[in-house]
Design an enzyme around this catalytic site. Structure first.
Site, PDB file in Angstrom:
ATOM      1  CG  PHE A 125      -8.781   7.187  -7.888  1.00 43.33           C
ATOM      2  CD1 PHE A 125      -7.538   7.248  -8.504  1.00 43.33           C
ATOM      3  CD2 PHE A 125      -8.883   6.454  -6.713  1.00 43.33           C
ATOM      4  CE1 PHE A 125      -6.433   6.600  -7.966  1.00 43.33           C
ATOM      5  CE2 PHE A 125      -7.790   5.785  -6.164  1.00 43.33           C
ATOM      6  CZ  PHE A 125      -6.560   5.865  -6.794  1.00 43.33           C
ATOM      7  N   GLY A 126     -10.819   9.008  -5.900  1.00 46.15           N
ATOM      8  CA  GLY A 126     -10.752   9.045  -4.438  1.00 46.15           C
ATOM      9  C   GLY A 126     -10.720  10.464  -3.877  1.00 46.15           C
ATOM     10  NE  ARG A 156      -1.732   4.055  -7.222  1.00 45.51           N
ATOM     11  CZ  ARG A 156      -2.581   4.946  -6.658  1.00 45.51           C
ATOM     12  NH1 ARG A 156      -2.893   6.072  -7.278  1.00 45.51           N
ATOM     13  NH2 ARG A 156      -3.134   4.689  -5.489  1.00 45.51           N
ATOM     14  CG  ASP A 213      -6.684  12.275  -6.712  1.00 47.46           C
ATOM     15  OD1 ASP A 213      -5.907  12.220  -5.745  1.00 47.46           O
ATOM     16  OD2 ASP A 213      -6.628  11.495  -7.678  1.00 47.46           O
ATOM     17  CB  THR A 220      -5.559  -3.344  -8.238  1.00 48.69           C
ATOM     18  OG1 THR A 220      -6.409  -2.383  -7.607  1.00 48.69           O
ATOM     19  CG2 THR A 220      -5.520  -3.035  -9.722  1.00 48.69           C
ATOM     20  N   GLY A 221      -8.469  -4.421  -7.789  1.00 45.35           N
ATOM     21  CA  GLY A 221      -9.815  -4.307  -8.324  1.00 45.35           C
ATOM     22  C   GLY A 221     -10.123  -2.869  -8.692  1.00 45.35           C
ATOM     23  CE  LYS A 232      -3.432  10.644  -8.627  1.00 47.99           C
ATOM     24  NZ  LYS A 232      -4.639   9.855  -8.232  1.00 47.99           N
ATOM     25  CG  ASP A 247      -3.151  -1.296   1.160  1.00 49.66           C
ATOM     26  OD1 ASP A 247      -4.240  -1.547   0.597  1.00 49.66           O
ATOM     27  OD2 ASP A 247      -3.083  -0.958   2.360  1.00 49.66           O
TER      28      ASP A 247
END
Ligand code: ITT
Length: 191
Positions: A141-142, A170, A144, A7-8, A164, A66
Site C-alpha cells: 500500500f501507500g 513493519r 510501495d 489503527t484505522g 514484506k 506510526d
C-alpha cells in the site's frame, strides 16, 4: 499471544497478521481516533495505543503504530506527515523529487505497545531504499509502488506481501516487539 491493533489502516492489520502468524490480532473496536498531533513517531504511536487502551479489554495488550517514508532529498520529508501531506502522496513525492539527484529514502515503523498493567514497550523498524520515478506493482500500500529496497531491483509493491512479511520496516518492528515481550515474560496469555 492475543493483541489489539489500534489503527484505522486495514493494510497494517493484514501486515501485522502476516508478520506475526502465531499471534491472534484483532482491531480495536473504535474508529474515532484523536488527530495525530505528536512531533515524533513515538508520540503518535502512543496516542493511538492509549486511545485503543480505552476501547479494549483490560487484560489485552494494545498496539499503536506510526510509520512514514523519509526522503533524504527532502530533508527527511514527508516523514510524520506521510499519510496527510497530499490526497495522492505518491504523486506528490514524485513531483517533489523531480530533478532531485538524491533518491535515497527509508521507511520507519514505530510501535508502542501498552500492556494490561499499563507497562509500555517501544520498538522501531526501518527499511532503507530509494524512490524510483515510475510506479510498479500491485501489492502492499501507500508508497510501495515507488520504493525499491536496498539490495533489490523491484519495488516493494512488486516484491509483494510475502516479502514484506519478512523484510519490511513493519516486519522488523513486529519481530522486535515479539522479542521484547518474550524477554519480559509477557508473551503468554493476554487477549
Ligand atoms: P493509522 O494512523 O490509523 O494507523 P495511517 O495510514 O494514517 O493509519 P500513519 O499515520 O502511521 O498511518 O501513516 C503512515 C503512512 O506512511 C501511510 O499512510 C503510508 O502513506 C506510509 N507508509 C507507512 N508504512 C508503509 C508501507 O509499509 N508501505 C507504504 N507506505 C507506507
Amino acid at each position: 499471544m492475543r493483541a489489539r491493533l489500534a489503527t484505522g489502516n486495514r493494510h497494517k492489520l493484514d501486515e501485522f497478521r502476516r508478520a506475526l502468524p502465531d499471534w491472534e490480532i484483532e482491531l480495536v473496536e473504535t474508529t474515532s481516533y484523536p488527530p495525530e498531533t505528536g512531533s515524533t513517531y513515538v508520540a503518535n504511536a502512543r496516542g493511538k495505543a492509549e486511545h485503543g487502551r480505552l476501547h479494549s479489554p483490560g487484560d489485552a495488550w494494545v498496539v499503536g503504530e506510526d510509520s512514514g517514508i523519509e526522503a533524504m532529498g527532502l530533508k527527511g520529508g514527508p516523514g510524520l506527515e506521510s499519510a496527510r501531506w497530499a490526497a495522492d502522496g505518491v504523486a506528490r513525492l514524485l513531483e517533489e523529487l523531480d530533478g532531485v539527484g538524491d533518491r535515497r529514502a527509508r521507511y520507519v515503523c514505530t510501535i508502542v505497545a501498552i500492556g494490561p498493567e499499563g507497562q509500555e514497550v517501544v520498538v522501531e523498524g526501518t527499511l532503507e531504499g530509494a524512490v524510483v520515478s515510475e510506479r510498479s506493482g500491485n501489492e502492499g500500500f501507500g508508497y510501495d509502488p515507488i520504493f525499491v529496497p536496498e539490495g533489490e531491483t523491484h519495488t516493494v509493491a512488486d516484491l509483494g506481501d510475502a516479502w514484506k512479511a519478512s523484510n519490511s520496516h513493519r516486519a522488523r518492528a513486529t519481530r522486535a516487539l515479539a522479542a521484547a515481550l518474550q524477554r519480559s515474560g509477557s508473551s503468554r496469555g493476554g487477549r
